[in-house]
Design an enzyme around this catalytic site. Sequence first.
Site, PDB file in Angstrom:
ATOM      1  N   GLN A 107     -34.652  11.691  82.397  1.00 33.87           N
ATOM      2  CA  GLN A 107     -35.037  10.887  81.225  1.00 33.87           C
ATOM      3  C   GLN A 107     -35.628   9.549  81.687  1.00 33.87           C
ATOM      4  O   GLN A 107     -36.640   9.084  81.147  1.00 33.87           O
ATOM      5  CB  GLN A 107     -33.816  10.649  80.344  1.00 33.87           C
ATOM      6  CG  GLN A 107     -34.046   9.620  79.246  1.00 33.87           C
ATOM      7  CD  GLN A 107     -32.887   9.534  78.274  1.00 33.87           C
ATOM      8  OE1 GLN A 107     -32.783  10.355  77.385  1.00 33.87           O
ATOM      9  NE2 GLN A 107     -32.030   8.537  78.411  1.00 33.87           N
ATOM     10  N   ALA A 133     -21.401   6.469  70.152  1.00 27.12           N
ATOM     11  CA  ALA A 133     -20.264   7.052  70.897  1.00 27.12           C
ATOM     12  C   ALA A 133     -20.184   6.367  72.271  1.00 27.12           C
ATOM     13  O   ALA A 133     -20.162   7.016  73.309  1.00 27.12           O
ATOM     14  CB  ALA A 133     -20.409   8.565  71.027  1.00 27.12           C
ATOM     15  N   LEU A 134     -20.148   5.050  72.213  1.00 28.32           N
ATOM     16  CA  LEU A 134     -20.332   4.259  73.436  1.00 28.32           C
ATOM     17  C   LEU A 134     -19.134   4.344  74.375  1.00 28.32           C
ATOM     18  O   LEU A 134     -17.994   4.440  73.935  1.00 28.32           O
ATOM     19  CB  LEU A 134     -20.577   2.793  73.061  1.00 28.32           C
ATOM     20  CG  LEU A 134     -21.781   2.538  72.155  1.00 28.32           C
ATOM     21  CD1 LEU A 134     -21.973   1.038  71.955  1.00 28.32           C
ATOM     22  CD2 LEU A 134     -23.054   3.164  72.705  1.00 28.32           C
ATOM     23  N   GLN A 164     -34.450  15.047  69.260  1.00 28.81           N
ATOM     24  CA  GLN A 164     -34.179  15.439  70.651  1.00 28.81           C
ATOM     25  C   GLN A 164     -33.088  16.490  70.772  1.00 28.81           C
ATOM     26  O   GLN A 164     -32.682  16.847  71.868  1.00 28.81           O
ATOM     27  CB  GLN A 164     -33.878  14.217  71.522  1.00 28.81           C
ATOM     28  CG  GLN A 164     -32.561  13.522  71.249  1.00 28.81           C
ATOM     29  CD  GLN A 164     -32.436  12.237  72.058  1.00 28.81           C
ATOM     30  OE1 GLN A 164     -33.025  11.223  71.704  1.00 28.81           O
ATOM     31  NE2 GLN A 164     -31.696  12.268  73.148  1.00 28.81           N
ATOM     32  N   ASP A 201     -28.970   9.926  83.509  1.00 26.52           N
ATOM     33  CA  ASP A 201     -30.034  10.786  82.978  1.00 26.52           C
ATOM     34  C   ASP A 201     -31.301  10.491  83.779  1.00 26.52           C
ATOM     35  O   ASP A 201     -32.235   9.866  83.278  1.00 26.52           O
ATOM     36  CB  ASP A 201     -30.223  10.511  81.484  1.00 26.52           C
ATOM     37  CG  ASP A 201     -29.004  10.918  80.683  1.00 26.52           C
ATOM     38  OD1 ASP A 201     -28.650  12.099  80.686  1.00 26.52           O
ATOM     39  OD2 ASP A 201     -28.383  10.033  80.073  1.00 26.52           O
ATOM     40  N   SER A 227     -19.709  10.083  80.538  1.00 28.66           N
ATOM     41  CA  SER A 227     -20.570  10.726  79.553  1.00 28.66           C
ATOM     42  C   SER A 227     -19.775  10.881  78.259  1.00 28.66           C
ATOM     43  O   SER A 227     -18.550  11.073  78.303  1.00 28.66           O
ATOM     44  CB  SER A 227     -20.980  12.112  80.062  1.00 28.66           C
ATOM     45  OG  SER A 227     -21.439  12.915  78.999  1.00 28.66           O
ATOM     46  N   SER A 228     -20.483  10.815  77.137  1.00 31.04           N
ATOM     47  CA  SER A 228     -19.813  10.995  75.832  1.00 31.04           C
ATOM     48  C   SER A 228     -19.226  12.407  75.740  1.00 31.04           C
ATOM     49  O   SER A 228     -18.347  12.667  74.924  1.00 31.04           O
ATOM     50  CB  SER A 228     -20.810  10.797  74.696  1.00 31.04           C
ATOM     51  OG  SER A 228     -21.554   9.638  74.910  1.00 31.04           O
ATOM     52  N   HIS A 245     -22.464   2.827  78.835  1.00 31.37           N
ATOM     53  CA  HIS A 245     -23.367   2.084  77.943  1.00 31.37           C
ATOM     54  C   HIS A 245     -23.106   0.580  78.040  1.00 31.37           C
ATOM     55  O   HIS A 245     -24.036  -0.230  78.047  1.00 31.37           O
ATOM     56  CB  HIS A 245     -23.140   2.487  76.478  1.00 31.37           C
ATOM     57  CG  HIS A 245     -23.405   3.923  76.178  1.00 31.37           C
ATOM     58  ND1 HIS A 245     -22.409   4.827  75.901  1.00 31.37           N
ATOM     59  CD2 HIS A 245     -24.569   4.618  76.090  1.00 31.37           C
ATOM     60  CE1 HIS A 245     -22.931   6.006  75.658  1.00 31.37           C
ATOM     61  NE2 HIS A 245     -24.244   5.916  75.774  1.00 31.37           N
ATOM     62  N   GLY A 292     -29.744   4.396  81.945  1.00 28.86           N
ATOM     63  CA  GLY A 292     -28.834   4.796  83.015  1.00 28.86           C
ATOM     64  C   GLY A 292     -29.473   5.828  83.935  1.00 28.86           C
ATOM     65  O   GLY A 292     -30.229   6.698  83.490  1.00 28.86           O
TER      66      GLY A 292
END
Length: 279
Positions: free
Chosen positions: A154, A33-34, A62, A151, A186-187, A38, A148
């Site tokens: 993360q 879902a780029l 996740q 996040d 964001s997606s 991304h 990125g």
Amino acid sequence: MTLIVRTVKDLRQHVRAWKAKGETVGVVPTMGALHEGHLSLARRARSECDRVITTIFVNPKQFNNADDLKKYPRTEEADAALLATVPVDLIFAPLPEEVYPEGFMTTVSVGGVSEPLEGRMRPGHFDGVATVVSKLFGMTMADYGYFGQKDWQQLQVVLRLVSDLNIPITIVGCETIREADGLAMSSRNVRLTEAGRTRAPVLFSAITTAADDIRAGQSDRMAIREAAEKIRAAGFERVEYIELRDAETLMPSDDPRRPRRMLAAAWLDGVRLIDNIPV
Ligand code: PAF
């Protein structure tokens, strides 16, 4: 069109041939879902590495909600077309059974940095991320990994993991890519209503003002309270957290001499948005 590879065996054949020629390999792990965020990671990898792999894998481990996993957009054809514009050398898009074959038993769990904030709100999420990222690094044998800063937590979890497990890869944290009005890409943004989309940038503007006010001498607590009020007043249903943390350990921090990060999560239109900025 970009080469799409489904198995670790095929992937390794390509990577070994590149490495035999002394070429460097960069990996951009994604769940597909780029969007432009991304692509900016892939472009950065393109500019710094001889070879670029983008992985597309919707990692079941996740997700802490089965429905979320089912609904997660799978848009491989469109993703491949976007990646061809970078271009990347190879897309690794394995099936779940290639990543988690029968008998798979290992969980990679990073302590400390993965526990607060997103870790508290989404139990098990970072174990799933750490496990799949460790596997993707092992599978691709990449020299550089691109993540990125959107996040942020993360990114810190991945940096900790790579350091703690001596994984021979250099992690590159890349700037958050924003829409013209400041909303972090964001997606999830496509799930906002039209009205929600116009209100969504308030998350970024409110924490930006709070960070400015703290730098100008306002108390952390007061600045954060005002940011939360602005976000609620803009029509967000819920502010899950706005926290000022040590940028690396993610522990609470009132020491302005150390790099600090303001991190926020809030719900708008039933969509959970996150953002963060340096303070
Ligand atoms: O950020 C993501 O899209 C995912 O968490 C990642 C790093 C690709 C692991 O599945």
